[in-house]
Design a protein around this motif. Structure first.
Motif, short mmCIF file in Angstrom:
data_model
loop_
_atom_site.label_atom_id
_atom_site.label_comp_id
_atom_site.label_asym_id
_atom_site.label_seq_id
_atom_site.Cartn_x
_atom_site.Cartn_y
_atom_site.Cartn_z
N ILE A 134 1.29 12.32 -10.54
CA ILE A 134 0.83 12.60 -10.91
C ILE A 134 -0.10 12.60 -12.08
CG2 ILE A 134 0.16 10.82 -8.98
CD1 ILE A 134 -1.31 12.88 -8.06
N PHE B 21 -7.86 6.81 -0.20
CA PHE B 21 -7.94 7.07 -1.61
C PHE B 21 -6.31 7.10 -2.26
CE2 PHE B 21 -6.92 9.82 -5.66
CZ PHE B 21 -7.47 9.46 -6.44
N PHE B 22 -5.42 7.96 -1.50
CA PHE B 22 -4.14 7.91 -1.14
C PHE B 22 -2.83 6.65 -0.87
CE2 PHE B 22 -5.22 12.42 -1.20
CZ PHE B 22 -5.07 12.73 -2.35
N ARG B 23 -4.07 5.71 -0.59
CA ARG B 23 -3.12 5.15 0.49
C ARG B 23 -3.66 3.74 0.44
NH1 ARG B 23 1.09 5.56 3.14
NH2 ARG B 23 2.00 7.57 4.03
N ASN B 24 -4.90 3.17 0.28
CA ASN B 24 -5.51 1.46 0.30
C ASN B 24 -6.60 2.02 -0.03
OD1 ASN B 24 -6.21 -0.43 0.83
ND2 ASN B 24 -6.19 0.45 3.68
N ARG C 178 -8.67 4.70 -10.73
CA ARG C 178 -7.35 4.75 -10.88
C ARG C 178 -6.93 3.42 -10.69
NH1 ARG C 178 -5.10 5.23 -4.95
NH2 ARG C 178 -2.64 4.50 -5.74
N GLU D 220 3.70 14.36 0.45
CA GLU D 220 2.44 13.12 0.79
C GLU D 220 2.16 14.14 2.76
OE1 GLU D 220 4.82 9.32 1.66
OE2 GLU D 220 4.71 9.28 -0.54
N ASP E 220 3.63 6.73 -7.55
CA ASP E 220 3.96 7.82 -8.98
C ASP E 220 6.42 7.43 -8.84
OD1 ASP E 220 3.13 9.56 -10.67
OD2 ASP E 220 4.36 10.78 -9.10
N ARG F 44 1.18 -0.89 0.20
CA ARG F 44 -0.18 -0.21 0.16
C ARG F 44 0.89 1.05 0.02
NH1 ARG F 44 -4.09 -1.88 4.34
NH2 ARG F 44 -4.99 -3.32 3.24
N PRO F 45 2.10 1.19 -0.94
CA PRO F 45 2.36 3.02 -1.09
C PRO F 45 1.21 4.16 -1.47
CG PRO F 45 2.58 1.59 -2.89
CD PRO F 45 1.77 0.93 -1.89
N HIS F 46 1.35 4.96 -0.82
CA HIS F 46 1.24 6.46 -0.85
C HIS F 46 1.55 6.55 -2.61
CE1 HIS F 46 0.19 10.86 -0.68
NE2 HIS F 46 -0.11 10.52 0.70
N LEU F 47 -0.09 7.39 -2.82
CA LEU F 47 -0.70 7.50 -4.67
C LEU F 47 1.03 8.12 -5.03
CD1 LEU F 47 -1.90 7.69 -6.79
CD2 LEU F 47 -2.49 9.63 -6.16
N LEU F 48 1.42 9.08 -4.34
CA LEU F 48 2.67 9.83 -4.97
C LEU F 48 4.04 9.32 -4.65
CD1 LEU F 48 1.67 13.43 -2.66
CD2 LEU F 48 2.30 12.90 -4.90
N ARG F 49 4.18 8.11 -3.24
CA ARG F 49 5.28 7.34 -3.21
C ARG F 49 5.13 6.81 -5.19
NH1 ARG F 49 7.72 6.38 1.53
NH2 ARG F 49 6.70 7.74 2.53
N THR G 204 8.52 14.21 -2.64
CA THR G 204 7.39 13.32 -2.66
C THR G 204 7.47 13.14 -1.48
OG1 THR G 204 8.11 12.11 -4.63
CG2 THR G 204 6.63 11.08 -3.44
N PHE H 33 12.82 12.16 -4.23
CA PHE H 33 12.24 11.04 -3.42
C PHE H 33 11.51 11.77 -1.92
CE2 PHE H 33 13.67 7.11 -5.74
CZ PHE H 33 12.53 6.52 -6.11
#
Lengths: 517, 220
Positions: free
Chosen positions: B81, B145-148, B218, B17, A164, A157-162, B13, B10
């Motif tokens: 993204i 939405f961002f993680r899971n 997504r 986050e 990316d 479950r990586p963060h969307l940005l990670r 990023t 990174f």
């Protein structure tokens, strides 16, 4: 240096340019299409790594010389490269990805038709196999990778940005690696045929490093590919990147990875050798084209998501391009050879004759081939392989392999180890023992290629092929490629080219080592 | 050099986050502060403590605005993204509007000082609590939405449930208001405030619907 050599080089450079323009799509097309990497970043990365791959890991004579082995005159090689280049350029203008190898193979078939030479059935298998095997295998790989990536994502479950950032880095690294491989594997398609006639001499940069004539040729070819990438690659990139299917960046990365894995697993002789030499089962080597693999992987991604998003019209256009490219290059080559020979009087092939001489008959008996039904052919010389093959077929039923062996033995191909050429010979990928063996044959003449192969094998183990097993395949292939260079470098005029006198004294095999007179 | 630039990439990023997480915290925080303010108002009216809560909501809203602008600028400048950028920006902007609604409601109570009869106070607080639980569920859906991505549906379901509860409470409250003996001007004033408190839940429902579409996109 012959004045015509640099002129002929232009066709290789043109092919390199067209290849670069068409193949950026294979390594960076999906990354650009999903806007993860800009076209400029991709083109610059690809340009740099193509040149590095060509110069550092240029596969030498592998590839082209294996395929172009039959093309025995530089005029013919020029037209083969030019025809393939035009076919690739044409497809690039239409925005279609194309297999350069297939374009070259198509041109060789054109040359074979023009010179009435027998076309190796393996060549046709290569073309047809790649049309089917490449996309199917790649689609399967893409679906497997997609499932794997989904599982990994669900687990970590990586963060969307990670995700990316990782995908972006992955796309760049895979693209750079792909560009390096593109340069290393395709430089032979571009420049391999000019290796024996390289117009360059070794270039030394203040003692810091030196570039051999072959490295200079490969550098030139690599630069041609890079220029193609930078000047003319946008349209094909658009087709592969966004015209076939709307893709997510993860899917884009999967396409690039599927492309690399399929090429590695189903077309890498190195991997096959590694597995076989460690007692592991090997995968069958399937003829795959990188362009076809990329398109297959994109289709695989689309099919995984029910297939409704795939634009089948674009796929059909691309598939038509695959069929058309070898046909176009073959036709152009055929017409070009006609013009070159009859209008410009440039020799496009060395006429090769075929005859069953007593030494050939003896060798056939040793190989267990039937000779009795061919007794009436002993007094005859055939001016083309097709005519000789037809005569064989009229008299005896041979398997494909046997027929190939008889053709190989009966080919009259005088080779003269001209002392001057032997002295100046500089081929970096031959071993010292192989080079020494060539020097030992200085001044000697042979009637055919197989006689040279046996003479060299008698002088050193480095020229001796090993029994035909999977483990030995790579070794034997290297020897064959080395021999192809030797044949091309020391080819002497054939009897057909010297109607008044035959300069060669047929020999059965190597003379015993000792002082030469 | 290349390695350090990648590490920096990174690093940037990770910072982004964090900013997104902080922005979502601000939405959640604004709801909790609004609820605190509502409860104080119901007890003490526009007291010093209520005024302080309004200032806190305002600060939280400003911080959320700033974070949203930074995140938007970063997403554009670094072209991150690319396939989902428009969706993420839309999500953040609409979430920010919910914070704005909480802030605006606090100002409305502060300026208009509605006179709420004792018998309706409990329902007003109940409406406020349910609306805040509803927006909190939306915040959790956005985090998912961002993680899971698989969890988005569960949280979205809660948003829709609590929005329905809000509708029930507000309908009951409005009915009670108009059935009472209060003069019409006060009835209309109280109805307006009922609708304003309920508005946050309605907005959360709209964002949840939008988020459901983004999630399908997504997962393709």
């Amino acid at each position: 240096m012959e004045i015509s050599v640099p002129l002929f080089l232009i066709s290789g450079l043109f092919l390199g340019w067209a290849l670069g323009a068409n193949h950026l799509a294979n390594v960076f097309g999906t990354a650009i299409g999903t806007r993860m990497i800009t076209w400029m970043t991709a083109a610059l990365t690809c340009g740099v790594f193509v040149v590095l791959g060509a110069v550092i890991s240029g596969a030498g004579p592998s590839g082209t010389l294996g395929k172009l082995g039959a093309v025995n005159a530089i005029g013919g090689a020029f037209m083969v490269a030019l025809a393939a280049g035009i076919a690739v350029f044409w497809m690039t203008r239409l925005g279609l990805p194309v297999s350069t190898t297939q374009a070259i193979v198509g041109a060789i078939v054109g040359w074979n038709v023009f010179t009435a030479s027998v076309t190796d059935p393996g060549t046709l298998t290569h073309i047809l196999g790649a049309w089917i095997a490449g996309p199917v295998i790649a689609a399967g790989f893409a679906i497997l990778l997609l499932k794997l990536v989904s599982k990994v994502k669900r687990h970590y479950r990586p963060h969307l940005l990670r995700a990316d950032a990782y995908t972006r880095a992955g796309l760049w690294v895979a693209g750079a690696f792909g560009a390096y491989s593109l340069g290393a594997n395709n430089i032979a398609n571009v420049m391999g045929v000019f290796v024996p006639v390289s117009p360059f001499t070794t270039l030394s940069m203040g003692g810091l490093f030196s570039l051999s004539p072959v490295e200079q040729l490969f550098l030139l070819g690599g630069i041609a590919m890079a220029v193609g990438v930078l000047t003319y690659s946008r349209r094909v990139v658009h087709t592969v990147g966004s015209e076939l299917l709307d893709m997510s960046p993860t899917a884009a990365w999967i396409v690039v990875m599927a492309h690399s894995l399929v090429l590695l697993m189903f077309s890498s002789e190195g991997l096959e050798h590694f597995l076989a030499s460690h007692g592991l089962p090997t995968l069958p080597l399937v003829p795959v084209s990188s362009s076809e693999v990329v398109v297959g992987a994109v289709i695989g991604i689309g099919l995984y998501h029910s297939g409704r998003q795939i634009r089948w019209r674009s796929i059909g256009r691309i598939a038509a391009g695959w069929v058309m490219s070898p046909l176009i290059s073959g036709t152009i080559c055929l017409l070009g050879l006609f013009v070159l020979q009859n209008l410009f009087h440039v020799p496009v092939y060395r006429e090769i004759s075929f005859a069953i001489t007593p030494p050939v008959e003896a060798r056939m008996v040793t190989a267990g081939l039937p000779t009795a039904p061919l007794a009436d052919l002993q007094e005859k010389t055939f001016s083309s392989s097709v005519r000789f093959r037809d005569a064989l077929r009229a008299r005896v039923n041979l398997t494909g392999e046997q027929e190939g062996e008889v053709l190989r033995l009966a080919e009259i191909n005088p080779i003269h180890f001209d002392p001057q050429k032997v002295e100046t010979l500089s081929i970096s990928w031959l071993t010292p023992a192989q080079q020494k063996a060539i020097q030992q044959l200085s001044g000697r003449r042979f009637p055919s290629k197989w006689a040279v192969a046996e003479a060299l094998a008698g002088l050193t183990e480095d020229w001796k092929p090993l029994p035909r097993t999977t483990v030995n395949k790579l070794h034997n292939r290297q020897i064959e490629e080395g021999l192809a260079i030797v044949y091309q470098t020391f080819a002497a005029p054939t009897p057909a080219q010297m109607p008044n006198a035959c300069p060669c004294t047929p020999e059965l095999g190597p003379r015993p080592p000792g002082p030469r007179g | 050099m290349a390695l350090s630039s990648k590490t920096a990439l990174f690093g940037r990023t990770r910072a982004l986050e964090r900013q997104i997480e902080e922005f979502l915290d601000s939405v959640s925080e604004a709801g909790l502060l609004f609820l605190r303010g509502l409860k104080i108002y119901m007890t003490d009216g526009v007291s010093e403590e209520f005024a302080e809560t309004v200032r806190d909501v305002s600060e939280t809203e400003s911080r959320g605005d700033e974070l949203r602008r930074t995140v938007e600028a970063e997403l554009y400048e670094q072209t991150l993204i690319p396939d989902l950028r428009a969706d993420v920006l839309s999500l953040l902007e609409h979430m920010d509007r919910i914070t704005g609604t909480f802030q605006a409601n606090c100002y409305r109570f502060s300026i208009e000082k509605p006179d709420i009869p004792e018998e309706f106070k409990r329902d007003f607080i109940s409406l406020g609590e349910t609306a805040v639980v509803c927006t909190d569920s939306l915040v959790m859906a956005a985090r998912a939405f961002f993680r899971n991505i698989e969890a988005v549906r569960d949280h979205n379901h809660k948003v829709l449930f609590y929005e329905g509860e809000c509708d029930k409470i507000s309908t009951k409250l409005k009915t009670a208001i108009f059935d009472s003996d209060l003069p019409l001007d006060r009835k209309l004033h109280l109805r307006y405030f009922t609708e304003r408190v309920d508005a946050a839940a309605n907005e959360a429902e709209d964002v949840a619907d939008e988020l459901a579409i983004f999630t399908i996109k997504r997962s393709l």
